[in-house]
Design an enzyme around this catalytic site. Structure first.
Site, PDB file in Angstrom:
ATOM      1  CB  SER A 243      -0.877   0.012   1.255  1.00 24.47           C
ATOM      2  OG  SER A 243      -1.422   1.296   1.479  1.00 24.47           O
TER       3      SER A 243
ATOM      4  CE1 TYR B 280      -4.134  -2.120   4.984  1.00 21.32           C
ATOM      5  CE2 TYR B 280      -3.388   0.057   4.309  1.00 21.32           C
ATOM      6  CZ  TYR B 280      -3.892  -1.191   3.973  1.00 21.32           C
ATOM      7  OH  TYR B 280      -4.150  -1.503   2.660  1.00 21.32           O
TER       8      TYR B 280
HETATM    9  N1  LIG Z   1      -8.693  -0.871  -1.567  1.00 24.11           N
HETATM   10  C1  LIG Z   1      -7.667  -0.062  -1.327  1.00 24.11           C
HETATM   11  O1  LIG Z   1      -7.810   1.182  -1.259  1.00 24.11           O
HETATM   12  C2  LIG Z   1      -6.272  -0.624  -1.166  1.00 24.11           C
HETATM   13  C3  LIG Z   1      -5.188   0.245  -1.330  1.00 24.11           C
HETATM   14  C4  LIG Z   1      -3.897  -0.261  -1.170  1.00 24.11           C
HETATM   15  C5  LIG Z   1      -3.706  -1.594  -0.871  1.00 24.11           C
HETATM   16  N2  LIG Z   1      -4.781  -2.405  -0.705  1.00 24.11           N
HETATM   17  C6  LIG Z   1      -4.524  -3.808  -0.366  1.00 24.11           C
HETATM   18  O2  LIG Z   1      -5.025  -4.607  -1.413  1.00 24.11           O
HETATM   19  C7  LIG Z   1      -5.341  -5.902  -0.924  1.00 24.11           C
HETATM   20  C8  LIG Z   1      -6.731  -6.280  -1.410  1.00 24.11           C
HETATM   21  O3  LIG Z   1      -7.651  -5.323  -0.917  1.00 24.11           O
HETATM   22  P1  LIG Z   1      -9.045  -5.004  -1.611  1.00 24.11           P
HETATM   23  O4  LIG Z   1      -9.188  -3.548  -1.619  1.00 24.11           O
HETATM   24  O5  LIG Z   1      -9.179  -5.760  -2.881  1.00 24.11           O
HETATM   25  O6  LIG Z   1     -10.046  -5.568  -0.488  1.00 24.11           O
HETATM   26  P2  LIG Z   1     -11.438  -6.302  -0.575  1.00 24.11           P
HETATM   27  O7  LIG Z   1     -12.205  -5.881  -1.774  1.00 24.11           O
HETATM   28  O8  LIG Z   1     -12.031  -6.131   0.777  1.00 24.11           O
HETATM   29  O9  LIG Z   1     -11.035  -7.850  -0.785  1.00 24.11           O
HETATM   30  C9  LIG Z   1     -10.278  -8.510   0.190  1.00 24.11           C
HETATM   31  C10 LIG Z   1     -10.103  -9.949  -0.232  1.00 24.11           C
HETATM   32  O10 LIG Z   1      -9.306 -10.612   0.759  1.00 24.11           O
HETATM   33  C11 LIG Z   1     -10.078 -11.643   1.402  1.00 24.11           C
HETATM   34  N3  LIG Z   1      -9.739 -11.630   2.816  1.00 24.11           N
HETATM   35  C12 LIG Z   1      -9.924 -10.608   3.687  1.00 24.11           C
HETATM   36  N4  LIG Z   1      -9.506 -10.976   4.913  1.00 24.11           N
HETATM   37  C13 LIG Z   1      -9.060 -12.261   4.797  1.00 24.11           C
HETATM   38  C14 LIG Z   1      -8.544 -13.199   5.722  1.00 24.11           C
HETATM   39  N5  LIG Z   1      -8.386 -12.905   7.021  1.00 24.11           N
HETATM   40  N6  LIG Z   1      -8.204 -14.428   5.267  1.00 24.11           N
HETATM   41  C15 LIG Z   1      -8.373 -14.747   3.968  1.00 24.11           C
HETATM   42  N7  LIG Z   1      -8.845 -13.895   3.048  1.00 24.11           N
HETATM   43  C16 LIG Z   1      -9.204 -12.671   3.471  1.00 24.11           C
HETATM   44  C17 LIG Z   1     -11.543 -11.287   1.106  1.00 24.11           C
HETATM   45  O11 LIG Z   1     -12.416 -12.395   1.102  1.00 24.11           O
HETATM   46  P3  LIG Z   1     -13.171 -12.911   2.448  1.00 24.11           P
HETATM   47  O12 LIG Z   1     -13.789 -11.703   3.090  1.00 24.11           O
HETATM   48  O13 LIG Z   1     -14.164 -13.935   1.985  1.00 24.11           O
HETATM   49  O14 LIG Z   1     -12.103 -13.516   3.285  1.00 24.11           O
HETATM   50  C18 LIG Z   1     -11.402 -10.712  -0.300  1.00 24.11           C
HETATM   51  O15 LIG Z   1     -11.293 -11.747  -1.240  1.00 24.11           O
HETATM   52  C19 LIG Z   1      -5.209  -5.812   0.606  1.00 24.11           C
HETATM   53  O16 LIG Z   1      -3.985  -6.354   1.003  1.00 24.11           O
HETATM   54  C20 LIG Z   1      -5.226  -4.312   0.865  1.00 24.11           C
HETATM   55  O17 LIG Z   1      -4.556  -3.978   2.058  1.00 24.11           O
HETATM   56  C21 LIG Z   1      -6.073  -1.959  -0.859  1.00 24.11           C
END
Ligand SMILES: NC(=O)c1ccc[n+]([C@@H]2O[C@H](COP(=O)([O-])OP(=O)(O)OC[C@H]3O[C@@H](n4cnc5c(N)ncnc54)[C@H](OP(=O)(O)O)[C@@H]3O)[C@@H](O)[C@H]2O)c1
Length: 248
Positions: A148, A161
């Site tokens: 991130s 985070y």
């Molecule tokens: N969105 C942003 O603004 C952003 C920015 C920078 C980095 N990121 C990073 O990008 C990555 C993906 O985020 P996203 O935005 O795509 O989030 P998201 O839409 O909430 O998706 C998260 C995914 O991870 C799974 N997950 C969550 N907690 C988990 C756990 N404890 N064990 C196994 N699977 C888990 C969820 O499925 P289940 O709920 O079914 O487990 C889902 O498939 C993360 O590492 C996040 O920190 C996000």
């Protein structure tokens, strides 16, 4: 099936992980996709298969569980001929709170899901990645870690985070120092707000149409997968258009 190109993607049921899964399916890569919700994963199999993935395996597990790394890599090994070409460490938990009052149990959960789990999964997958690299020596095996921008630039309220994401950047650098000469290369992608469920809490201040589309992160991941084993791509910071580049 033998000698297939395969990817293991954590957190692939929605958001960035799902976008990457679709992009790799379109490259005819076999997949193992993980998340906690089995229903959500299983519902995606027909779509990913229709996009071109020869086989899609689902594994439901919580990455907060230290045993999850062994479970998902062992499942991948059994269904993908003992090899792994692309490891995408994407599952993560978002959490906010100022340092002065941040609860210790939330700190533990953040570190467990965002850092310990990628570390253990990388460790458990290494024998499979070595096998994957040996099967396509010109390209090698790839690791893509979703960090991130908060791991690069500090932001008030995101200490736990951001620190978990900064730790991933260090992990990737050290991994490349240890393994990149042997055909396995890793890259961290460090985006600002991406338009997914995780960032929905901030729609009051950042509108979804001002966020990075998840497919843009998938385009990057797909390009990295096709690079030669001779190049190592350092952290890729993706900022939002219209910002200074130092903000989520
Ligand atoms: N969105 C942003 O603004 C952003 C920015 C920078 C980095 N990121 C990073 O990008 C990555 C993906 O985020 P996203 O935005 O795509 O989030 P998201 O839409 O909430 O998706 C998260 C995914 O991870 C799974 N997950 C969550 N907690 C988990 C756990 N404890 N064990 C196994 N699977 C888990 C969820 O499925 P289940 O709920 O079914 O487990 C889902 O498939 C993360 O590492 C996040 O920190 C996000």
């Amino acid at each position: 099936m033998t000698d297939e190109t395969s990817a293991l993607i954590t957190g692939a049921s929605r958001g960035i992980g799902l976008s990457i899964a679709k992009a790799l399916a379109a490259q005819k890569i076999s997949l193992t996709i993980t998340a906690r919700s089995r229903e959500a994963l299983d519902a995606l199999v027909p779509e990913l298969t229709a996009l071109g993935s020869p086989r899609v395996i689902t594994v439901a597990c919580d990455m907060a569980d230290p045993a999850a790394a062994a479970t998902i890599t062992e499942t991948h090994r059994r269904h993908h001929d003992g090899a792994l070409t692309v490891l995408v460490l994407n599952a993560g938990v978002g959490t906010a709170g100022r340092i002065e009052a941040f609860p210790a149990n939330r700190l533990d959960k953040t570190i467990a899901v965002n850092f310990r789990s990628p570390f253990l999964t990388l460790q458990a997958a290494l024998p499979l990645l070595r096998s994957g690299a040996s099967r396509r020596p010109a390209l090698g095996a790839k690791i893509i870690v979703v960090s991130s921008i908060t791991g690069v630039f500090a932001e008030a309220g995101l200490a736990a985070y951001g620190a978990s994401k900064a730790a991933l950047l260090s992990l990737v650098d050290t991994f490349n120092a240890e393994e990149s000469a042997n055909g396995i290369t890793a890259t961290a992608i460090a985006p600002a707000y991406v338009d997914t469920d995780m960032s929905a809490w901030t729609h009051g201040t950042v509108a979804p149409e001002m966020m990075i589309p998840a497919d843009d992160i998938a385009h990057l991941a797909a390009a990295l997968v096709n690079m030669s084993a001779r190049s190592v791509v350092g952290p890729v910071v993706v900022s939002r258009a219209g910002t200074s580049g130092y903000h989520a």
